[in-house]
Design a protein around this motif. Structure first.
Motif, PDB file in Angstrom:
ATOM      1  N   GLU A 131      75.540 121.371  22.003  1.00 37.62           N
ATOM      2  CA  GLU A 131      74.939 120.958  20.730  1.00 37.62           C
ATOM      3  C   GLU A 131      73.509 121.474  20.604  1.00 37.62           C
ATOM      4  O   GLU A 131      73.082 121.920  19.526  1.00 37.62           O
ATOM      5  CB  GLU A 131      74.969 119.435  20.603  1.00 37.62           C
ATOM      6  N   ASP A 132      72.762 121.418  21.705  1.00 40.17           N
ATOM      7  CA  ASP A 132      71.384 121.894  21.661  1.00 40.17           C
ATOM      8  C   ASP A 132      71.321 123.416  21.520  1.00 40.17           C
ATOM      9  O   ASP A 132      70.457 123.944  20.817  1.00 40.17           O
ATOM     10  CB  ASP A 132      70.629 121.449  22.911  1.00 40.17           C
ATOM     11  N   TYR A 133      72.232 124.108  22.174  1.00 38.38           N
ATOM     12  CA  TYR A 133      72.270 125.564  22.005  1.00 38.38           C
ATOM     13  C   TYR A 133      72.584 125.919  20.551  1.00 38.38           C
ATOM     14  O   TYR A 133      71.984 126.856  19.985  1.00 38.38           O
ATOM     15  CB  TYR A 133      73.316 126.186  22.929  1.00 38.38           C
ATOM     16  N   ILE A 134      73.511 125.203  19.947  1.00 39.31           N
ATOM     17  CA  ILE A 134      73.872 125.473  18.550  1.00 39.31           C
ATOM     18  C   ILE A 134      72.657 125.244  17.643  1.00 39.31           C
ATOM     19  O   ILE A 134      72.375 126.028  16.727  1.00 39.31           O
ATOM     20  CB  ILE A 134      75.041 124.575  18.098  1.00 39.31           C
ATOM     21  N   ALA A 135      71.920 124.168  17.893  1.00 42.03           N
ATOM     22  CA  ALA A 135      70.720 123.893  17.100  1.00 42.03           C
ATOM     23  C   ALA A 135      69.697 125.014  17.268  1.00 42.03           C
ATOM     24  O   ALA A 135      69.030 125.413  16.300  1.00 42.03           O
ATOM     25  CB  ALA A 135      70.121 122.546  17.517  1.00 42.03           C
ATOM     26  N   GLN A 136      69.580 125.535  18.486  1.00 44.62           N
ATOM     27  CA  GLN A 136      68.615 126.609  18.740  1.00 44.62           C
ATOM     28  C   GLN A 136      68.963 127.882  17.982  1.00 44.62           C
ATOM     29  O   GLN A 136      68.089 128.513  17.367  1.00 44.62           O
ATOM     30  CB  GLN A 136      68.561 126.909  20.242  1.00 44.62           C
ATOM     31  N   MET A 193      61.659 119.814  24.527  1.00 44.24           N
ATOM     32  CA  MET A 193      62.684 119.667  23.487  1.00 44.24           C
ATOM     33  C   MET A 193      63.626 120.868  23.565  1.00 44.24           C
ATOM     34  O   MET A 193      63.182 122.015  23.552  1.00 44.24           O
ATOM     35  CB  MET A 193      62.032 119.579  22.109  1.00 44.24           C
ATOM     36  N   THR A 194      64.926 120.609  23.663  1.00 46.14           N
ATOM     37  CA  THR A 194      65.877 121.707  23.860  1.00 46.14           C
ATOM     38  C   THR A 194      66.606 122.110  22.580  1.00 46.14           C
ATOM     39  O   THR A 194      67.505 122.940  22.629  1.00 46.14           O
ATOM     40  CB  THR A 194      66.914 121.323  24.927  1.00 46.14           C
ATOM     41  N   ARG A 195      66.219 121.549  21.447  1.00 47.94           N
ATOM     42  CA  ARG A 195      66.903 121.911  20.202  1.00 47.94           C
ATOM     43  C   ARG A 195      66.210 123.050  19.471  1.00 47.94           C
ATOM     44  O   ARG A 195      66.635 123.468  18.393  1.00 47.94           O
ATOM     45  CB  ARG A 195      67.029 120.677  19.289  1.00 47.94           C
ATOM     46  N   LEU A 196      65.136 123.574  20.062  1.00 47.25           N
ATOM     47  CA  LEU A 196      64.450 124.739  19.518  1.00 47.25           C
ATOM     48  C   LEU A 196      64.378 125.810  20.601  1.00 47.25           C
ATOM     49  O   LEU A 196      64.198 125.499  21.778  1.00 47.25           O
ATOM     50  CB  LEU A 196      63.037 124.379  19.058  1.00 47.25           C
ATOM     51  N   PRO A 197      64.508 127.084  20.224  1.00 52.80           N
ATOM     52  CA  PRO A 197      64.361 128.137  21.229  1.00 52.80           C
ATOM     53  C   PRO A 197      62.935 128.181  21.750  1.00 52.80           C
ATOM     54  O   PRO A 197      61.998 127.738  21.076  1.00 52.80           O
ATOM     55  CB  PRO A 197      64.728 129.411  20.461  1.00 52.80           C
ATOM     56  N   LYS A 198      62.773 128.717  22.937  1.00 52.10           N
ATOM     57  CA  LYS A 198      61.430 128.841  23.515  1.00 52.10           C
ATOM     58  C   LYS A 198      60.578 129.805  22.714  1.00 52.10           C
ATOM     59  O   LYS A 198      59.376 129.611  22.555  1.00 52.10           O
ATOM     60  CB  LYS A 198      61.535 129.342  24.961  1.00 52.10           C
ATOM     61  N   GLN A 199      61.214 130.886  22.239  1.00 52.38           N
ATOM     62  CA  GLN A 199      60.449 131.913  21.525  1.00 52.38           C
ATOM     63  C   GLN A 199      61.388 132.717  20.646  1.00 52.38           C
ATOM     64  O   GLN A 199      62.531 132.971  21.017  1.00 52.38           O
ATOM     65  CB  GLN A 199      59.770 132.831  22.547  1.00 52.38           C
ATOM     66  N   VAL A 200      60.907 133.098  19.483  1.00 51.79           N
ATOM     67  CA  VAL A 200      61.666 133.966  18.578  1.00 51.79           C
ATOM     68  C   VAL A 200      60.714 135.045  18.076  1.00 51.79           C
ATOM     69  O   VAL A 200      59.611 134.749  17.618  1.00 51.79           O
ATOM     70  CB  VAL A 200      62.250 133.187  17.377  1.00 51.79           C
ATOM     71  N   GLU A 201      61.139 136.310  18.192  1.00 56.43           N
ATOM     72  CA  GLU A 201      60.326 137.421  17.696  1.00 56.43           C
ATOM     73  C   GLU A 201      61.131 138.252  16.708  1.00 56.43           C
ATOM     74  O   GLU A 201      62.329 138.465  16.897  1.00 56.43           O
ATOM     75  CB  GLU A 201      59.845 138.309  18.852  1.00 56.43           C
ATOM     76  N   TRP A 202      60.447 138.714  15.676  1.00 56.37           N
ATOM     77  CA  TRP A 202      61.034 139.569  14.643  1.00 56.37           C
ATOM     78  C   TRP A 202      60.348 140.917  14.770  1.00 56.37           C
ATOM     79  O   TRP A 202      59.175 141.069  14.474  1.00 56.37           O
ATOM     80  CB  TRP A 202      60.790 138.925  13.284  1.00 56.37           C
ATOM     81  N   VAL A 205      74.778 128.866  30.575  1.00 57.38           N
ATOM     82  CA  VAL A 205      75.177 128.680  29.173  1.00 57.38           C
ATOM     83  C   VAL A 205      76.668 128.355  29.170  1.00 57.38           C
ATOM     84  O   VAL A 205      77.487 129.210  29.507  1.00 57.38           O
ATOM     85  CB  VAL A 205      74.929 129.944  28.330  1.00 57.38           C
ATOM     86  N   PRO A 206      77.065 127.118  28.827  1.00 55.58           N
ATOM     87  CA  PRO A 206      78.495 126.776  28.810  1.00 55.58           C
ATOM     88  C   PRO A 206      79.277 127.772  27.967  1.00 55.58           C
ATOM     89  O   PRO A 206      78.787 128.257  26.936  1.00 55.58           O
ATOM     90  CB  PRO A 206      78.513 125.371  28.189  1.00 55.58           C
ATOM     91  N   GLU A 207      80.493 128.076  28.394  1.00 57.05           N
ATOM     92  CA  GLU A 207      81.254 129.129  27.729  1.00 57.05           C
ATOM     93  C   GLU A 207      81.441 128.876  26.247  1.00 57.05           C
ATOM     94  O   GLU A 207      81.330 129.788  25.426  1.00 57.05           O
ATOM     95  CB  GLU A 207      82.611 129.313  28.401  1.00 57.05           C
ATOM     96  N   LEU A 208      81.729 127.634  25.870  1.00 59.49           N
ATOM     97  CA  LEU A 208      81.912 127.355  24.440  1.00 59.49           C
ATOM     98  C   LEU A 208      80.627 127.606  23.664  1.00 59.49           C
ATOM     99  O   LEU A 208      80.659 128.057  22.511  1.00 59.49           O
ATOM    100  CB  LEU A 208      82.393 125.913  24.242  1.00 59.49           C
ATOM    101  N   ALA A 209      79.483 127.342  24.289  1.00 55.81           N
ATOM    102  CA  ALA A 209      78.199 127.615  23.641  1.00 55.81           C
ATOM    103  C   ALA A 209      77.962 129.114  23.529  1.00 55.81           C
ATOM    104  O   ALA A 209      77.449 129.601  22.514  1.00 55.81           O
ATOM    105  CB  ALA A 209      77.064 126.956  24.422  1.00 55.81           C
ATOM    106  N   THR A 258      65.954 128.127  24.960  1.00 56.51           N
ATOM    107  CA  THR A 258      65.606 127.104  25.932  1.00 56.51           C
ATOM    108  C   THR A 258      66.847 126.863  26.781  1.00 56.51           C
ATOM    109  O   THR A 258      67.878 126.425  26.288  1.00 56.51           O
ATOM    110  CB  THR A 258      65.183 125.802  25.235  1.00 56.51           C
ATOM    111  N   ALA A 259      66.765 127.219  28.063  1.00 60.64           N
ATOM    112  CA  ALA A 259      67.945 127.246  28.933  1.00 60.64           C
ATOM    113  C   ALA A 259      67.516 126.882  30.359  1.00 60.64           C
ATOM    114  O   ALA A 259      66.322 126.866  30.662  1.00 60.64           O
ATOM    115  CB  ALA A 259      68.583 128.628  28.896  1.00 60.64           C
ATOM    116  N   PRO A 260      68.468 126.621  31.240  1.00 61.43           N
ATOM    117  CA  PRO A 260      68.101 126.251  32.608  1.00 61.43           C
ATOM    118  C   PRO A 260      67.324 127.325  33.342  1.00 61.43           C
ATOM    119  O   PRO A 260      66.495 127.025  34.204  1.00 61.43           O
ATOM    120  CB  PRO A 260      69.464 126.012  33.279  1.00 61.43           C
ATOM    121  N   GLY A 261      67.570 128.601  33.022  1.00 56.58           N
ATOM    122  CA  GLY A 261      66.928 129.689  33.736  1.00 56.58           C
ATOM    123  C   GLY A 261      67.867 130.318  34.752  1.00 56.58           C
ATOM    124  O   GLY A 261      68.982 129.843  34.983  1.00 56.58           O
TER     125      GLY A 261
END
Length: 326
Positions: A59-64, A1-10, A96-100, A28-31
Motif C-alpha cells: 500500500e505504501d509503495y502504491i502511494a509513493q 513516512m513511507t507513503r512518499l518517495p525519498k526523492q523525485v527528479e524531473w 519490494v514485494p512482488e505484487l508491489a 522509500t524502501a528497506p535498502g
C-alpha cells in the motif's frame, strides 16, 4: 513516512530516440540486502541515505508511485522514461514485494506520456519468471533492466568495489534479460576507490566496449550509464577522501570517456551529486564545472558530444598533468 518517495527528479533525457524527460523516482524502501548482509560496495551510500532498514508495505509503495507520477505535467507532449529505484534490487521480493513490483510498473505504464520504464537489480535476482511478469505489467511498453556492473576488470570489481559478483554473473543475467524481451542498462563506475585518473578512464572505456559487444552479440537493446563517482558519507570512499587519498574524477575525464564510447551506442551520464559538498562530486575548477555539467545534461538529451569538446579552460593543463601522474 513511507507513503512518499525519498526523492523525485524531473530530468531532460533522450527517450526512445527523442528529446524527452526522465522521471527518476527513489522509493522509500528497506535498502540493499547485499549492503545489509555484507557491508556493501565501497562507494555506495544509497542504503544509508535512502534505505529504511524496515519492510515497506504494498500500500505504501502504491502511494509513493502515485505521488511520483503526479510530477508529470498533464500537458506534456515529450516522451517520459520512468526510473524506479529502491536503493537496492527491484526484483528482490524482500526489498519490494512482488505484487508491489508489478503494481508500480502497471501504474506507470498506464500513463500515456510514459514511453519506457527502468528498474535496477543485482544479477542474482534476475529470473525468467520475474521478467515475464514485469514485462506483462508494462503493457507492451519497453522495460529496461539496469545492473551495476561498474567494471569488467575482476580486480577492480572484487577488491576495490567489493561488488559481490563477477562479469560472468552479469553476462548470464544479461542473457536472461535479452531472452525475456527487455533492454539492458549497464552502470559503469568512473574512478572507484584506489584507482588513478588515467587508469579510471581506460577502465571505463574498456568496460563500455565489453558491454556494447555483449549487447551486440545478444542482439539486445543496450545502454551504458556512465556514473562518475561521487563521495557519499559513511563509506570507505569517504574515509579515503577525508584522508586525502581520493579525489572524485575530473569532468575532463568524464568528457574523454563519453567522447570515446558514445560512438559505440547509447550512453547516459549520471549527474546526481545528492546535494553534497562540491568537492565530493566530480568537478573541474570553479570556472568551468557549471558549463561542463550543462553540456553533459545536453548530451544526455541529444547524444551529441560536440558541446563537450567545445569547452576550454586553463584547468585542462592541470588535469592532463594529474591524469598522467595518478
Amino acid at each position: 513516512m513511507t507513503r512518499l518517495p525519498k526523492q523525485v527528479e524531473w530530468i531532460t533525457a533522450q527517450v526512445q530516440g527523442r528529446p524527452g524527460f526522465r522521471l527518476m523516482v527513489i522509493l522509500t524502501a528497506p535498502g540493499c540486502a547485499y549492503a545489509r548482509t555484507s557491508g556493501g560496495c565501497t562507494n555506495c551510500g544509497f542504503p544509508q541515505t535512502f534505505g529504511t532498514g524496515k519492510p515497506v508495505s504494498m500500500e505504501d509503495y502504491i502511494a509513493q508511485i502515485k505521488a511520483a507520477l503526479a510530477r508529470i505535467p498533464a500537458d506534456s507532449q515529450a516522451p517520459v522514461e520512468v526510473d524506479l529505484y529502491n536503493s537496492g534490487s527491484y526484483f528482490n521480493p524482500e526489498e519490494v514485494p512482488e505484487l508491489a513490483q508489478l503494481a508500480m510498473l502497471a501504474l506507470a505504464a498506464a500513463r500515456h506520456e510514459v514511453a519506457s520504464l527502468l528498474v535496477e537489480t543485482r544479477p542474482e535476482y534476475v529470473t525468467t519468471a520475474r521478467l515475464e511478469r514485469a514485462l506483462s505489467a508494462c503493457r507492451g511498453k519497453p522495460l529496461e533492466v539496469g545492473i551495476g556492473l561498474e567494471s569488467a576488470n575482476p580486480e577492480i570489481l572484487s577488491r576495490r568495489i567489493h561488488k559481490g559478483y563477477t562479469w560472468e554473473q552479469f553476462a548470464a543475467a544479461a542473457r536472461l534479460v535479452t531472452a525475456g524481451g527487455a533492454g539492458l542498462l549497464a552502470y559503469v563506475l568512473l574512478k572507484p576507490i584506489n584507482t588513478g585518473e588515467r587508469e579510471a578512464i581506460e577502465d571505463s572505456v574498456v568496460t563500455a566496449h565489453k558491454v556494447f559487444a555483449l549487447g551486440y552479440e545478444l542482439k539486445c537493446p543496450t545502454r551504458v550509464a556512465l556514473e562518475p563517482c561521487f563521495v557519499a558519507p559513511q563509506t570507505p570512499l569517504y574515509h579515503a577522501f577525508e584522508q586525502g587519498r581520493y579525489r572524485p574524477p575530473w569532468l575532463w575525464s568524464v568528457a574523454e570517456v563519453v567522447s570515446r564510447i558514445a560512438p559505440l551506442g547509447r550512453v547516459l551520464v549520471g549527474l546526481s551529486d545528492e546535494g553534497m559538498n562540491p568537492l565530493q562530486a566530480p568537478h573541474n575548477c570553479e570556472h568551468c564545472t557549471g558549463r561542463f555539467r550543462l553540456a553533459l545534461a545536453a548530451f544526455n538529451q541529444t547524444q551529441d558530444a560536440a558541446g563537450l569538446s567545445a569547452i576550454s579552460c586553463e584547468c585542462h593543463k592541470r588535469w592532463l598533468t594529474e591524469a598522467e601522474r595518478f
